[in-house]
Design an enzyme around this catalytic site. Structure first.
Site: not given
Length: 490
Positions: A361-363, A366, A463
């Site tokens: 999730e998030c970082g 990425m 995500g």
């Protein structure tokens, strides 16, 4: 059930009033004097609890009545707490600011009301005198549960505080507990969401030590202790029962044990029941540090052994793990280090390609991309498990609460948005992806606006949304179940 938990919430009319510094000062003072103390942050902010845990060494967690109902919030507050423990809650935004900025649900006040927690109102009094009284009066008029028990004036002088003290008492019937002087060298800058990370602030421990000293000089600790100790016994249901009721209402079943008052000690030991624990690798270092402690507790209670590792420093993911969790953080601040660790990137990619259940999730999401561009536009190679790139946009892409709806098997052009399994969370990111995913639906509170999000890849979920597992226990159960099945198939 009931438990004696001495507690108080520090809240304010708005953000930027000094809640975090005063909360840290109070926690440091209580800890230094030997009180058994822990903290709670209202709302989805990861960074304030990091201050409490990493700088002060105080156990910390998040509670949010938009993520969960008030009864579950009380159950989570009681979890792992001993009778007689002292809990300091830090409010979020303004006292009555909840979902969408206009709803009571999710507000600091709603959390205090749900847990019977008395409130001390922190007022930024710089440049103000008598005008503070109508401000306090307005907040008292909305305090239908009579939870506000005192006021602290921040950024004012002792002279002004003493002038206002009798007026506040006589006209409003409430005590001015104390004041905190205006000190420019006790300020912290903001970044993105909340504050900068603790390790990035020079002399943060010294700042808190000086803040605690200033706090002790002008705010009588005994007055705060009196408020905390007079808090009513916390009424709650054992957590397993509470979550079972909630999930039953959603049509789900509870297969794990998320028992009561002390999950870490009282939850059923999977090994004793003949089911071995399943090892789940969790990325934890400077780049990946945003985790809800409640998520970790639920995974452990469901039979997971949490195995931390560093994508920056370790050569590869831990041995004999059957699942992986890549949480949020600030990978964009450590791009050279993450790129340089090619063996770790290879190890993570191989795990994804072999079908290991992964939650990113998030970082962490990425990090799984082909590459991330820094703010100057320079590319850095990442894991390559997600086809796409992440770039800095210069502004918040998505902000605030969302409810994520997972697909129910219908074709996308026929599905009904309300028919899938749901879990709540939040988004906040300045970097965006060329491949955000379209397998789930995010729904905003208040407006009901929806947009596509997330990637479902076999048993993995990628995500930007940060998900709060107590709001959808099925999500944690599926993760642990899939990890167990992966372990059995290796």
């Amino acid at each position: 059930m009931k438990r004696k938990i001495n507690r108080v919430m520090l809240s304010a009319p708005k953000s930027g009033s000094g809640k975090t510094l005063l909360t840290c000062a109070l926690l440091a003072t209580l800890k230094e004097k030997g009180y058994p103390v822990s903290s709670v942050k209202s709302g989805p902010d990861y960074i304030d609890p990091l201050f409490h845990k990493e700088v002060l060494g105080v156990p910390a967690r998040n509670l949010d009545t938009w993520f969960i109902d008030g009864g579950t919030a009380a159950s989570l507050l009681a979890q792992d707490r001993a009778d007689g423990e002292y809990v300091v809650m830090e409010g979020v935004m303004g006292l009555f600011d909840g979902a969408g900025g206009t709803e009571m649900e999710g507000s600091s006040y709603d959390l205090a009301r749900s847990t019977g927690t008395p409130i001390i109102l922190v007022i930024d009094a710089k440049g103000a005198g008598f005008s503070i009284l109508p401000m306090i009066a307005g907040f008292l008029s909305y305090d239908t549960a009579n939870l506000i028990r005192g006021v602290i004036l921040n950024r004012t002088s002792g002279v002004m505080a003493e002038r206002l003290r009798p007026l506040i008492k006589e006209q409003l019937g409430i005590e001015l507990i104390g004041y905190f002087p205006n000190q420019k060298n006790l300020a912290w800058e903001s970044r993105y969401l909340g504050l900068t990370l603790p390790g990035e602030i020079a002399g943060v421990q010294d700042t808190i030590t000086r803040a605690a000293a200033a706090f002790s000089e002008s705010i009588p600790l005994e007055e705060i202790l009196k408020i905390m100790e007079n808090a009513p016994d916390l009424e709650y249901e054992p957590l397993r029962e509470r979550i079972a009721e909630t999930e039953a209402g959603n049509g789900a079943e509870i297969s794990g044990n998320t028992d009561n008052g002390n999950t870490s000690e009282n939850a059923e030991d999977p090994e004793k029941s003949g089911t071995p624990k399943v090892r789940i690798a969790v990325a934890r270092d400077e780049a990946f540090c945003f985790y809800y402690e409640e998520n970790m507790q639920i995974l452990r209670a469901l039979g997971a052994e949490i195995v931390p590792f560093s994508p920056i420093r370790d050569e590869k993911i831990p041995e004999n793990v059957s699942g992986m969790l890549l949480g949020g953080g600030y990978p964009e601040n450590y791009l050279p280090e993450l790129e340089a660790n090619a063996s770790m990137r290879k190890s993570v990619k191989e795990a994804v390609e072999k079908g290991m259940p992964v939650r990113a999730e998030c970082g962490g999401f990425m990090y799984l991309h082909d590459r991330i561009f820094d703010k100057e536009g320079k590319p850095f190679e990442m894991v390559g498990a997600v086809s796409g790139e992440c770039r800095y946009t210069g502004k918040s892409q998505r902000f605030g609460y969302i409810e994520v709806i997972f697909p129910d098997g219908k074709p996308k052009d026929e599905e009904r948005s309300g028919s899938g399994k749901r879990i709540r969370g939040h988004e906040f990111h300045y970097f965006d992806s060329t491949n955000n995913g379209e397998d789930c639906i995010a729904e905003k509170p208040v407006t009901g606006r929806q947009y596509r999000c997330m990637q479902l890849c076999g048993t993995s979920v990628f995500g930007y949304p940060h998900l709060y597992y107590p709001s959808g226990m099925w999500f944690a159960e599926e993760f642990v179940k899939q990890a167990r099945e992966y372990a059995g198939g290796r």
